[in-house]
Each structure stands twice: as structure tokens, then as C-alpha cells.
Design an enzyme around this catalytic site. Structure first.
Site, PDB file in Angstrom:
ATOM      1  N   GLN A  94       0.688  -1.196   0.026  1.00 37.92           N
ATOM      2  CA  GLN A  94      -0.087   0.105   0.105  1.00 37.92           C
ATOM      3  C   GLN A  94       0.916   1.337  -0.039  1.00 37.92           C
ATOM      4  O   GLN A  94       0.294   2.100  -0.109  1.00 37.92           O
ATOM      5  CB  GLN A  94      -0.793  -0.269   1.253  1.00 37.92           C
ATOM      6  CG  GLN A  94      -1.844  -1.129   1.295  1.00 37.92           C
ATOM      7  CD  GLN A  94      -2.368  -1.168   2.917  1.00 37.92           C
ATOM      8  OE1 GLN A  94      -3.277  -0.751   3.279  1.00 37.92           O
ATOM      9  NE2 GLN A  94      -1.792  -2.159   3.784  1.00 37.92           N
ATOM     10  N   HIS A 112      -1.737   1.462  -4.087  1.00 43.39           N
ATOM     11  CA  HIS A 112      -2.048   2.869  -3.933  1.00 43.39           C
ATOM     12  C   HIS A 112      -1.230   3.895  -4.941  1.00 43.39           C
ATOM     13  O   HIS A 112      -1.191   5.002  -4.505  1.00 43.39           O
ATOM     14  CB  HIS A 112      -2.058   3.188  -2.680  1.00 43.39           C
ATOM     15  CG  HIS A 112      -3.110   2.598  -1.603  1.00 43.39           C
ATOM     16  ND1 HIS A 112      -3.045   2.565  -0.462  1.00 43.39           N
ATOM     17  CD2 HIS A 112      -4.200   1.824  -2.087  1.00 43.39           C
ATOM     18  CE1 HIS A 112      -3.980   1.756   0.212  1.00 43.39           C
ATOM     19  NE2 HIS A 112      -4.888   1.409  -0.837  1.00 43.39           N
ATOM     20  N   GLU A 207       1.174  -2.913  17.398  1.00 42.45           N
ATOM     21  CA  GLU A 207       0.249  -2.838  18.251  1.00 42.45           C
ATOM     22  C   GLU A 207      -1.043  -3.744  17.561  1.00 42.45           C
ATOM     23  O   GLU A 207      -0.823  -4.143  16.322  1.00 42.45           O
ATOM     24  CB  GLU A 207      -0.375  -1.654  18.419  1.00 42.45           C
ATOM     25  CG  GLU A 207      -0.870  -0.729  17.251  1.00 42.45           C
ATOM     26  CD  GLU A 207      -1.064   0.756  17.318  1.00 42.45           C
ATOM     27  OE1 GLU A 207      -1.865   1.150  16.865  1.00 42.45           O
ATOM     28  OE2 GLU A 207      -0.265   1.319  18.288  1.00 42.45           O
TER      29      GLU A 207
HETATM   30  P1  NAD Z   1      -1.284   3.347   8.632  1.00 45.18           P
HETATM   31  O1  NAD Z   1      -0.289   4.699   8.797  1.00 45.18           O
HETATM   32  O2  NAD Z   1      -2.493   3.473   8.568  1.00 45.18           O
HETATM   33  O3  NAD Z   1      -0.654   2.214   9.683  1.00 45.18           O
HETATM   34  C1  NAD Z   1       0.623   1.911   9.938  1.00 45.18           C
HETATM   35  C2  NAD Z   1       0.595   0.735  10.895  1.00 45.18           C
HETATM   36  O4  NAD Z   1       1.927   0.373  11.008  1.00 45.18           O
HETATM   37  C3  NAD Z   1       0.110   1.085  12.287  1.00 45.18           C
HETATM   38  O5  NAD Z   1      -0.719  -0.119  12.452  1.00 45.18           O
HETATM   39  C4  NAD Z   1       1.383   0.704  13.037  1.00 45.18           C
HETATM   40  O6  NAD Z   1       1.231   0.410  14.303  1.00 45.18           O
HETATM   41  C5  NAD Z   1       2.434  -0.073  12.230  1.00 45.18           C
HETATM   42  N1  NAD Z   1       3.970   0.248  12.581  1.00 45.18           N
HETATM   43  C6  NAD Z   1       4.531   1.344  12.530  1.00 45.18           C
HETATM   44  N2  NAD Z   1       5.585   1.154  12.872  1.00 45.18           N
HETATM   45  C7  NAD Z   1       5.990  -0.156  12.700  1.00 45.18           C
HETATM   46  C8  NAD Z   1       7.053  -0.972  12.764  1.00 45.18           C
HETATM   47  N3  NAD Z   1       8.311  -0.415  12.905  1.00 45.18           N
HETATM   48  N4  NAD Z   1       6.974  -2.370  12.554  1.00 45.18           N
HETATM   49  C9  NAD Z   1       5.669  -3.021  12.393  1.00 45.18           C
HETATM   50  N5  NAD Z   1       4.543  -2.001  12.483  1.00 45.18           N
HETATM   51  C10 NAD Z   1       4.593  -0.678  12.588  1.00 45.18           C
HETATM   52  O7  NAD Z   1      -0.418   2.628   7.233  1.00 45.18           O
HETATM   53  P2  NAD Z   1      -1.505   1.900   6.039  1.00 45.18           P
HETATM   54  O8  NAD Z   1      -2.105   0.863   6.866  1.00 45.18           O
HETATM   55  O9  NAD Z   1      -0.208   1.575   5.100  1.00 45.18           O
HETATM   56  O10 NAD Z   1      -2.299   2.846   5.432  1.00 45.18           O
HETATM   57  C11 NAD Z   1      -1.773   4.187   5.075  1.00 45.18           C
HETATM   58  C12 NAD Z   1      -2.159   4.318   3.668  1.00 45.18           C
HETATM   59  O11 NAD Z   1      -1.515   5.737   3.436  1.00 45.18           O
HETATM   60  C13 NAD Z   1      -1.589   3.408   2.854  1.00 45.18           C
HETATM   61  O12 NAD Z   1      -2.579   2.849   2.216  1.00 45.18           O
HETATM   62  C14 NAD Z   1      -0.604   4.411   2.036  1.00 45.18           C
HETATM   63  O13 NAD Z   1      -1.490   4.540   0.681  1.00 45.18           O
HETATM   64  C15 NAD Z   1      -0.571   5.611   2.457  1.00 45.18           C
HETATM   65  N6  NAD Z   1       0.900   5.836   2.948  1.00 45.18           N
HETATM   66  C16 NAD Z   1       2.115   5.402   2.252  1.00 45.18           C
HETATM   67  C17 NAD Z   1       3.247   5.718   3.150  1.00 45.18           C
HETATM   68  C18 NAD Z   1       4.133   5.386   2.372  1.00 45.18           C
HETATM   69  O14 NAD Z   1       4.596   5.205   1.263  1.00 45.18           O
HETATM   70  N7  NAD Z   1       5.596   4.956   2.957  1.00 45.18           N
HETATM   71  C19 NAD Z   1       3.351   6.243   4.388  1.00 45.18           C
HETATM   72  C20 NAD Z   1       2.090   6.848   4.859  1.00 45.18           C
HETATM   73  C21 NAD Z   1       0.737   6.340   4.456  1.00 45.18           C
END
Ligand code: NAD
Ligand code: ZN
Length: 232
Positions: A94, A112, A207
Site C-alpha cells: 500500500q 495505491h 500494536e
Molecule cells: P497506517 O499509517 O494506517 O498504519 C501503519 C501501521 O504500521 C500502524 O498500524 C502501526 O502500528 C504500524 N507500525 C508502525 N511502525 C511499525 C514497525 N516498525 N513495525 C511494524 N509495524 C509498525 O498505514 P497503512 O495501513 O499502510 O495505510 C496508510 C495509507 O496511506 C496507505 O494505504 C498508503 O497509501 C499511504 N501511506 C503510504 C506511506 C508510504 O509510502 N511509506 C506512508 C504513509 C501512508
């Protein structure tokens, strides 16, 4: 831990923002997330783009700048290595940051979209734009302004990509979800398909998530640390 991914030949890695959090890419939700500081209605939806494309493109250049200043972490690298040695496995992300590819992964289905592509809907053209935080051009050859090739709020997922994802998930023998809050639909529902199809399902998250009770193994901790045990 006795659990090992090596016992499976058709693994789907279903990854989210938590995978890149250890690289320093901020998550969007939660405290300190991007949507604490920016209102998505001004930066991440089609109507915002139509109202003020420059502002939306500036915002995405800022996201590109952050992603470029971050390096893939050990979890990205382990996933990339496993997938390149297992031709029937698939990485389904994602994330839009491209870090999984920079860690050496070959094929990555980006549910995404990507910060590194722009597109022109009327022409159907998609332009890869990798070099720097600034887009090399903001205009299509037809003269229209290009938009980031990203699934914004209120956008639909690409249907053929979603079909490929569903096919792979229906046929996998293990689904490993890493760092996703299971709150963005319809992506959040995809692990349920693997559960119904009888695959072994594993979740890694800091979590508990709404889907945690449904996984065979719900492992709490950092992605890099748990993956080093699952893929040794
Ligand atoms: P989210 O931000 O909703 O959730 C992130 C999850 O990762 C949380 O449940 C958190 O507890 C967990 N987490 C944080 N650090 C972690 C670690 N070190 N190890 C394991 N778990 C950890 O993210 P999502 O579910 O991907 O949804 C967000 C949407 O926004 C995505 O669909 C994406 O399109 C976009 N997004 C992308 C990026 C990226 O490209 N890096 C960043 C932020 C959001
Ligand atoms: Zn065009």
C-alpha cells in the site's frame, strides 16, 4: 520462534506504512502522522487537484523529498531477497514511497500507486519520474497538467491491479501482513481472502489491529526484528 517463511512457496507480502516507518518515512495516520499537519481535502483528492494543482504537486514533491532522504531498511531487504528467490511469491504494497524497489525487489504491486509516477487521465499516459524531488515536468505532451499516479481519498483502486492482487492472495499458501493498520478499504479486507482460502496468515505490527484476532499468528513488534526471525 519456530515459525519460518521458508516452509512456504507462495507467500504474499502485504505491506503498509509501518514497513517504511523504521526508515523514517512518516505514517499518515496516528500521532505525528501527515494528516495531523495537512488536511487531505486540500492535498490528496481529485477536487483539490482541480482547484489548485500547483499546491497539490508541491505537497507531493515534499513527500518525494522525504522519501528520497530515507533509505530502505532491513525489513525491506529481507522481503526483497525472499521474493526474488521465490518466483511464486508476490509483494503487494500500500506504500507509495518506492523503498521496496530500492531494496532490490523486482515485481511490486503498488495498490495505491507511486510518488514516482505522474499521469494524464485524458490521454491515458503514465510518466515515470524518478530523478529528484522536483518533477522533471508538470505538463503532459498534450499541454494538460499531470497528476500524481496515486490513489487519493475518494479514488477507486485500479481494477486490473486489484484483480491480480486477489488472484495471488486466493492462491497463496501464506499471507504475511507487515505494518498496516487495516483501516484503509478495500485494501484492508484483502487478508480476509487468504484466511477464507485456507492460507497460513501472519501479521506483524507494533500494536493490535482490528484484524489481529483473525490471523493465525499476530506478532507484535518491529517489522525488522520479527522479519529477521521469520526469514533467517
Ligand atoms: P497506517 O499509517 O494506517 O498504519 C501503519 C501501521 O504500521 C500502524 O498500524 C502501526 O502500528 C504500524 N507500525 C508502525 N511502525 C511499525 C514497525 N516498525 N513495525 C511494524 N509495524 C509498525 O498505514 P497503512 O495501513 O499502510 O495505510 C496508510 C495509507 O496511506 C496507505 O494505504 C498508503 O497509501 C499511504 N501511506 C503510504 C506511506 C508510504 O509510502 N511509506 C506512508 C504513509 C501512508
Ligand atoms: Zn495528456
Amino acid at each position: 520462534m519456530s515459525l519460518s517463511l521458508r516452509e512456504y512457496s507462495r507467500v504474499v507480502f502485504f505491506t503498509g506504512a509501518g514497513l517504511s516507518a523504521e526508515s523514517g518515512v512518516p505514517t499518515y495516520r496516528g500521532s505525528g502522522g501527515i494528516w495531523d499537519s495537512y488536511d487531505y481535502r486540500d492535498y490528496a483528492c481529485q477536487s483539490a487537484f482541480e482547484r489548485d494543482p500547483g499546491k497539490v504537486l508541491d505537497f507531493h514533491e515534499e513527500r518525494r523529498s522525504v522519501a528520497l532522504s530515507c533509505e530502505p531498511n532491513d525489513a525491506h531487504r529481507r522481503i526483497a531477497r525472499f521474493a526474488s528467490g521465490s518466483s511464486s511469491s508476490l509483494i503487494l504494497t500500500q506504500n507509495i514511497d518506492g523503498l521496496q524497489q530500492r531494496a532490490g525487489a523486482g515485481r511490486v504491486l503498488e495498490l495505491h500507486g507511486s510518488l514516482w509516477r505522474l499521469r494524464c487521465d485524458p490521454c491515458g499516459k503514465v510518466r515515470e519520474d524518478l530523478a529528484s524531488p522536483q518533477y522533471s515536468t508538470r505538463h503532459c505532451d498534450c499541454g494538460r497538467i499531470l497528476r500524481p499516479d496515486i490513489v487519493w481519498f475518494e479514488d477507486l483502486l485500479d481494477s486490473s491491479l486489484l484483480e491480480s492482487a486477489i488472484r495471488a492472495i486466493s492462491d497463496c499458501d501464506c499471507l504475511l501482513s507487515v505494518g498496516t493498520s487495516a483501516s484503509v478499504y478495500p485494501a484492508a479486507e484483502l487478508p480476509l481472502i487468504a484466511m477464507q482460502a485456507g492460507a497460513t496468515t501472519i501479521e506483524i505490527n507494533l500494536e493490535e489491529t482490528p484484524l489481529s484476532p483473525l490471523y493465525h499468528h499476530s506478532l507484535q513488534g518491529k517489522a525488522s526484528e520479527i522479519l529477521s526471525e521469520l526469514i533467517s
